[in-house]
Design a protein around this motif. Structure first.
Motif, PDB file in Angstrom:
ATOM      1  N   ASN A 151       0.832  -1.208   0.000  1.00 50.57           N
ATOM      2  CA  ASN A 151       0.000   0.000   0.000  1.00 50.57           C
ATOM      3  C   ASN A 151       0.864   1.256   0.000  1.00 50.57           C
ATOM      4  N   PRO A 152       0.895   2.011  -1.127  1.00 46.94           N
ATOM      5  CA  PRO A 152       0.235   1.739  -2.395  1.00 46.94           C
ATOM      6  C   PRO A 152       0.695   0.410  -3.017  1.00 46.94           C
ATOM      7  N   ASN A 153      -0.181  -0.117  -3.876  1.00 42.76           N
ATOM      8  CA  ASN A 153       0.143  -1.398  -4.499  1.00 42.76           C
ATOM      9  C   ASN A 153       1.141  -1.199  -5.645  1.00 42.76           C
ATOM     10  N   ALA A 154       1.872  -2.247  -5.936  1.00 42.87           N
ATOM     11  CA  ALA A 154       2.750  -2.272  -7.099  1.00 42.87           C
ATOM     12  C   ALA A 154       2.368  -3.501  -7.921  1.00 42.87           C
ATOM     13  N   PRO A 155       2.318  -3.435  -9.235  1.00 42.71           N
ATOM     14  CA  PRO A 155       2.712  -2.306 -10.065  1.00 42.71           C
ATOM     15  C   PRO A 155       1.577  -1.329 -10.403  1.00 42.71           C
ATOM     16  N   THR A 156       0.451  -1.416  -9.705  1.00 46.76           N
ATOM     17  CA  THR A 156      -0.686  -0.574 -10.123  1.00 46.76           C
ATOM     18  C   THR A 156      -0.562   0.863  -9.622  1.00 46.76           C
ATOM     19  N   ILE A 158      -1.974   2.062  -7.054  1.00 45.40           N
ATOM     20  CA  ILE A 158      -3.219   2.482  -6.395  1.00 45.40           C
ATOM     21  C   ILE A 158      -3.114   2.267  -4.877  1.00 45.40           C
ATOM     22  N   ALA A 159      -3.610   3.259  -4.112  1.00 42.65           N
ATOM     23  CA  ALA A 159      -3.497   3.193  -2.649  1.00 42.65           C
ATOM     24  C   ALA A 159      -4.844   2.973  -1.980  1.00 42.65           C
ATOM     25  N   LEU A 160      -4.820   2.239  -0.864  1.00 41.09           N
ATOM     26  CA  LEU A 160      -5.963   2.176   0.043  1.00 41.09           C
ATOM     27  C   LEU A 160      -5.781   3.270   1.089  1.00 41.09           C
ATOM     28  N   THR A 161      -6.878   3.722   1.679  1.00 45.64           N
ATOM     29  CA  THR A 161      -6.750   4.721   2.748  1.00 45.64           C
ATOM     30  C   THR A 161      -6.400   4.007   4.054  1.00 45.64           C
ATOM     31  N   ARG A 162      -5.939   4.803   5.031  1.00 45.19           N
ATOM     32  CA  ARG A 162      -5.640   4.217   6.345  1.00 45.19           C
ATOM     33  C   ARG A 162      -6.908   3.641   6.963  1.00 45.19           C
ATOM     34  N   ASN A 163      -8.043   4.317   6.737  1.00 46.36           N
ATOM     35  CA  ASN A 163      -9.310   3.809   7.290  1.00 46.36           C
ATOM     36  C   ASN A 163      -9.660   2.438   6.726  1.00 46.36           C
ATOM     37  N   GLU A 164      -9.391   2.252   5.431  1.00 48.98           N
ATOM     38  CA  GLU A 164      -9.682   0.939   4.824  1.00 48.98           C
ATOM     39  C   GLU A 164      -8.785  -0.144   5.431  1.00 48.98           C
ATOM     40  N   ILE A 165      -7.503   0.189   5.606  1.00 50.36           N
ATOM     41  CA  ILE A 165      -6.592  -0.792   6.216  1.00 50.36           C
ATOM     42  C   ILE A 165      -7.026  -1.089   7.651  1.00 50.36           C
ATOM     43  N   LEU A 275       3.076  13.692 -15.887  1.00 50.21           N
ATOM     44  CA  LEU A 275       3.210  12.547 -16.805  1.00 50.21           C
ATOM     45  C   LEU A 275       1.862  11.844 -16.998  1.00 50.21           C
ATOM     46  N   THR A 276       1.122  11.677 -15.905  1.00 50.05           N
ATOM     47  CA  THR A 276      -0.187  11.015 -15.981  1.00 50.05           C
ATOM     48  C   THR A 276      -1.112  11.780 -16.916  1.00 50.05           C
ATOM     49  N   SER A 277      -1.183  13.105 -16.750  1.00 51.14           N
ATOM     50  CA  SER A 277      -2.139  13.839 -17.591  1.00 51.14           C
ATOM     51  C   SER A 277      -1.668  13.876 -19.043  1.00 51.14           C
ATOM     52  N   GLU A 278      -0.366  13.953 -19.280  1.00 51.38           N
ATOM     53  CA  GLU A 278       0.135  13.931 -20.670  1.00 51.38           C
ATOM     54  C   GLU A 278      -0.167  12.573 -21.327  1.00 51.38           C
ATOM     55  N   LEU A 279       0.068  11.490 -20.590  1.00 50.43           N
ATOM     56  CA  LEU A 279      -0.195  10.160 -21.162  1.00 50.43           C
ATOM     57  C   LEU A 279      -1.686   9.988 -21.446  1.00 50.43           C
ATOM     58  N   ARG A 280      -2.517  10.471 -20.530  1.00 47.02           N
ATOM     59  CA  ARG A 280      -3.965  10.359 -20.764  1.00 47.02           C
ATOM     60  C   ARG A 280      -4.360  11.131 -22.016  1.00 47.02           C
ATOM     61  N   SER A 281      -3.728  12.295 -22.228  1.00 47.78           N
ATOM     62  CA  SER A 281      -4.106  13.057 -23.425  1.00 47.78           C
ATOM     63  C   SER A 281      -3.591  12.372 -24.698  1.00 47.78           C
ATOM     64  N   LEU A 282      -2.640  11.443 -24.551  1.00 49.04           N
ATOM     65  CA  LEU A 282      -2.188  10.665 -25.717  1.00 49.04           C
ATOM     66  C   LEU A 282      -3.000   9.375 -25.881  1.00 49.04           C
ATOM     67  N   GLY A 283      -4.048   9.226 -25.094  1.00 48.76           N
ATOM     68  CA  GLY A 283      -4.931   8.068 -25.245  1.00 48.76           C
ATOM     69  C   GLY A 283      -4.594   6.908 -24.325  1.00 48.76           C
ATOM     70  N   PHE A 284      -3.683   7.112 -23.387  1.00 46.13           N
ATOM     71  CA  PHE A 284      -3.332   6.025 -22.462  1.00 46.13           C
ATOM     72  C   PHE A 284      -4.363   5.916 -21.344  1.00 46.13           C
ATOM     73  N   ASP A 285      -4.571   4.675 -20.892  1.00 47.56           N
ATOM     74  CA  ASP A 285      -5.282   4.442 -19.656  1.00 47.56           C
ATOM     75  C   ASP A 285      -4.214   4.415 -18.556  1.00 47.56           C
ATOM     76  N   VAL A 286      -4.318   5.337 -17.597  1.00 42.21           N
ATOM     77  CA  VAL A 286      -3.298   5.425 -16.538  1.00 42.21           C
ATOM     78  C   VAL A 286      -4.005   5.349 -15.191  1.00 42.21           C
ATOM     79  N   THR A 287      -3.553   4.452 -14.324  1.00 41.73           N
ATOM     80  CA  THR A 287      -4.179   4.334 -13.003  1.00 41.73           C
ATOM     81  C   THR A 287      -3.855   5.581 -12.170  1.00 41.73           C
TER      82      THR A 287
END
Ligand code: PMP
Length: 351
Positions: A151-156, A158-165, A275-287
């Motif tokens: 947490n955050p997970n790899a390679p995704t 994506i993070a869980l919140t402390r409350n979820e843990i 980087l995330t927003s640039e990749l998304r504007s190039l059509g990438f799906d980015v977590t």
């Protein structure tokens, strides 16, 4: 394989580390290292320690434990330094799993968990992530095993919140829950504040990412005194001098310069969001990554093809062949110059 290898290791598939290429200079975005050097204090203290290498290192890691415990707001008997966080994770598999207590972890997560289970001859219960790569925390309630969650997970990313843990902890009073916080400093919420309340929580952290010391190999476990005592038993039964003197000194120096660590993490987080927003504007799906890497899939080119095309252009990223994620690449966030070079190469490839 020699004829002497123990039968128990016949089918062991080792972890595949990211490439550390020697033959050519790459922009290296494949192993989530920091693009920044360690603190000058870390280098100074390590070189001073090198003058006494004829002596064994301090097995108690006294100054380092004291300093790291202080940074975490716990006492020194609640932390244990190890040779990278890989070592504390392996210790946790050894200490808290057995044939009746499987290791419980996600299908898409840090690849070493399944290897640690295998090498220690431990059963594993693998829980699939949801299709969007998020964790359904209820899958981990009453797990009847030792839980490992990055947490955050790899390679995704994506993070869980402390409350979820905390919900996972509440619903597993008789199981150890290991939270691997290798990437927490880039935007996740640490579970260290929960340690007071939950004696079944072990947090692991590393100096390899936010603290720019991957080559020094320094990781930590943070948990209740009883859990740490168990892990010390494993350490003293395998390698009492697991932290060499130079790494120990470098760790202390690095911890005296938390300001630089924070500054570096802020730059990486800004570069990641760009980087995330640039990749998304190039059509990438980015977590939605809270780490120092992005996990991205193009709508125009396959994951392996993009990996090879970038490699040809001198940029190394990490591609995994597991079916569920084969269309993706995990890309370490570097300096702004490295991010710009990456984006330039991707635009070139897509055109
Ligand atoms: N956990 C996760 C999720 C990781 O990605 C890594 C890095 N490969 C580690 C732990 C181990 O890192 P280190 O041994 O360098 O501390």
């Amino acid at each position: 394989m020699s004829k002497y290898l123990s039968r128990k290791y016949e089918s062991l598939v080792p972890y595949t580390p990211g490439e550390q290429p020697k033959e050519r200079k790459f922009i290296k975005l494949n192993t989530n290292e920091s693009p920044f050097p360690p603190s000058a204090k870390a280098v100074e203290y390590a070189s001073r320690a090198a003058e006494s290498l004829q002596l064994y290192s301090d097995p108690e890691c006294t100054p380092l434990h004291a300093k790291f415990a202080e940074a975490c707001g716990v006492t020194p008997d609640m932390v244990l330094a190890t040779n990278g966080s890989d070592e504390i994770l392996n210790f946790a598999f050894m200490a808290f799993c057995d044939k009746d207590t499987p290791a419980v972890f996600a299908d898409i997560t840090y690849g070493f968990y399944s290897v640690f289970a295998e090498i220690n001859s431990l059963p594993a219960r693998v829980i699939p992530l949801k299709d969007d790569f998020t964790v359904n925390i209820e899958d981990y309630f009453d797990a009847k095993g030792t839980i490992f969650i990055a947490n955050p997970n790899a390679p995704t990313g994506i993070a869980l919140t402390r409350n979820e843990i905390e919900l996972v902890l509440k619903n597993n009073p008789n199981n150890v829950v290991v939270i691997d916080e290798a990437y927490v400093d880039f935007g996740g919420e640490s579970c260290i504040p929960l340690i007071e309340k939950y004696d079944n929580l072990l947090v692991t952290q590393t100096f390899s990412k936010s603290r720019s010391m991957a080559g020094a190999r320094l990781g930590f476990g943070i948990g209740s005194k009883a859990l740490i005592a168990d892990l010390r038993t494993i350490k003293y039964s395998t390698n009492p001098y697991n932290i060499n003197s130079m790494t120990m000194a470098a760790g202390v120096g690095q911890l005296e310069d938390e300001e630089t660590t924070r500054k570096n993490c802020k730059i990486i987080a800004e570069n990641r969001d760009f980087l995330t927003s640039e990749l998304r504007s190039l059509g990438f799906d980015v977590t939605d990554s809270k780490t120092n890497f992005v996990f991205a899939k193009s709508d125009k080119i396959g994951g392996a093809d993009l990996y090879f095309a970038l490699r040809e252009r001198g940029i190394l990223v990490r591609h995994f062949t597991a079916e569920k994620i084969a269309d993706y690449n995990r890309i370490t966030v570097g300096t702004r110059d490295q991010v710009d070079a990456l984006l330039g190469a991707i635009k070139d490839i897509l055109s």
